[in-house]
Design a protein around this motif. Structure first.
Motif, mmCIF file in Angstrom:
data_model
loop_
_atom_site.group_PDB
_atom_site.id
_atom_site.type_symbol
_atom_site.label_atom_id
_atom_site.label_comp_id
_atom_site.label_asym_id
_atom_site.label_seq_id
_atom_site.Cartn_x
_atom_site.Cartn_y
_atom_site.Cartn_z
ATOM 1 N N ASP A 1 83.013 109.239 22.893
ATOM 2 C CA ASP A 1 81.897 108.314 22.744
ATOM 3 C C ASP A 1 81.956 107.324 23.912
ATOM 4 O O ASP A 1 82.867 106.499 23.989
ATOM 5 C CB ASP A 1 82.041 107.593 21.402
ATOM 6 C CG ASP A 1 80.926 106.610 21.115
ATOM 7 O OD1 ASP A 1 80.390 105.993 22.064
ATOM 8 O OD2 ASP A 1 80.604 106.437 19.927
ATOM 9 N N ASP A 2 81.008 107.418 24.827
ATOM 10 C CA ASP A 2 81.022 106.586 26.031
ATOM 11 C C ASP A 2 80.966 105.097 25.712
ATOM 12 O O ASP A 2 81.643 104.296 26.362
ATOM 13 C CB ASP A 2 79.854 106.952 26.955
ATOM 14 C CG ASP A 2 80.013 108.316 27.594
ATOM 15 O OD1 ASP A 2 81.172 108.754 27.785
ATOM 16 O OD2 ASP A 2 78.980 108.951 27.894
ATOM 17 N N GLU A 3 80.150 104.716 24.729
ATOM 18 C CA GLU A 3 80.045 103.299 24.375
ATOM 19 C C GLU A 3 81.353 102.783 23.787
ATOM 20 O O GLU A 3 81.806 101.677 24.123
ATOM 21 C CB GLU A 3 78.895 103.081 23.400
ATOM 22 C CG GLU A 3 77.534 103.284 24.028
ATOM 23 C CD GLU A 3 76.398 103.130 23.021
ATOM 24 O OE1 GLU A 3 76.635 102.584 21.925
ATOM 25 O OE2 GLU A 3 75.284 103.556 23.345
ATOM 26 N N ALA A 4 81.982 103.574 22.908
ATOM 27 C CA ALA A 4 83.251 103.165 22.309
ATOM 28 C C ALA A 4 84.328 103.074 23.379
ATOM 29 O O ALA A 4 85.152 102.140 23.376
ATOM 30 C CB ALA A 4 83.664 104.141 21.212
ATOM 31 N N LEU A 5 84.349 104.004 24.306
ATOM 32 C CA LEU A 5 85.335 103.985 25.382
ATOM 33 C C LEU A 5 85.143 102.755 26.264
ATOM 34 O O LEU A 5 86.107 102.069 26.617
ATOM 35 C CB LEU A 5 85.239 105.264 26.215
ATOM 36 C CG LEU A 5 86.244 105.412 27.346
ATOM 37 C CD1 LEU A 5 87.678 105.373 26.825
ATOM 38 C CD2 LEU A 5 85.995 106.713 28.090
ATOM 39 N N ALA A 6 83.906 102.456 26.599
ATOM 40 C CA ALA A 6 83.626 101.284 27.432
ATOM 41 C C ALA A 6 84.044 100.002 26.716
ATOM 42 O O ALA A 6 84.640 99.104 27.335
ATOM 43 C CB ALA A 6 82.146 101.231 27.789
ATOM 44 N N GLU A 7 83.767 99.914 25.427
ATOM 45 C CA GLU A 7 84.144 98.724 24.654
ATOM 46 C C GLU A 7 85.662 98.616 24.550
ATOM 47 O O GLU A 7 86.231 97.538 24.690
ATOM 48 C CB GLU A 7 83.518 98.781 23.256
ATOM 49 C CG GLU A 7 83.822 97.582 22.386
ATOM 50 C CD GLU A 7 83.144 96.293 22.835
ATOM 51 O OE1 GLU A 7 83.392 95.268 22.199
ATOM 52 O OE2 GLU A 7 82.378 96.310 23.821
ATOM 53 N N ALA A 8 86.337 99.735 24.332
ATOM 54 C CA ALA A 8 87.795 99.736 24.270
ATOM 55 C C ALA A 8 88.380 99.300 25.612
ATOM 56 O O ALA A 8 89.338 98.512 25.652
ATOM 57 C CB ALA A 8 88.318 101.115 23.885
#
Length: 77
Positions: free
Chosen positions: A9-16
């Protein structure tokens, strides 16, 4: 170290990445995996400790501690 191709999940990875202060996706995933292992081990240990408490394994130690406190107080009275 092995190389694995996965869809994430690109959004989850970016947030992490943002929350961890990681500089790369690889660093983020590795930090998350290590954190998961540490937290899981701690939760397992906490569960074992809670079970020991529920069985009353610490009652004698708690009573001995309270008795020692009472004895110290009585010495000053």
């Amino acid at each position: 170290m092995s190389m694995t191709w996965i869809d994430v999940d690109d959004e989850a990875l970016a947030e992490a990445m943002r929350l961890m202060g990681a500089r790369t996706e690889k660093e983020t995933v590795n930090m998350a995996l290590r954190d998961y292992v540490v937290r899981t081990k701690r939760l397992k240990a906490a569960g074992k400790l809670a079970a020991r408490g529920a069985r009353g394994e610490f009652d004698a130690a708690a009573e001995a501690h309270q008795a020692a406190k009472r004895a110290r107080r009585a010495a000053f009275e």
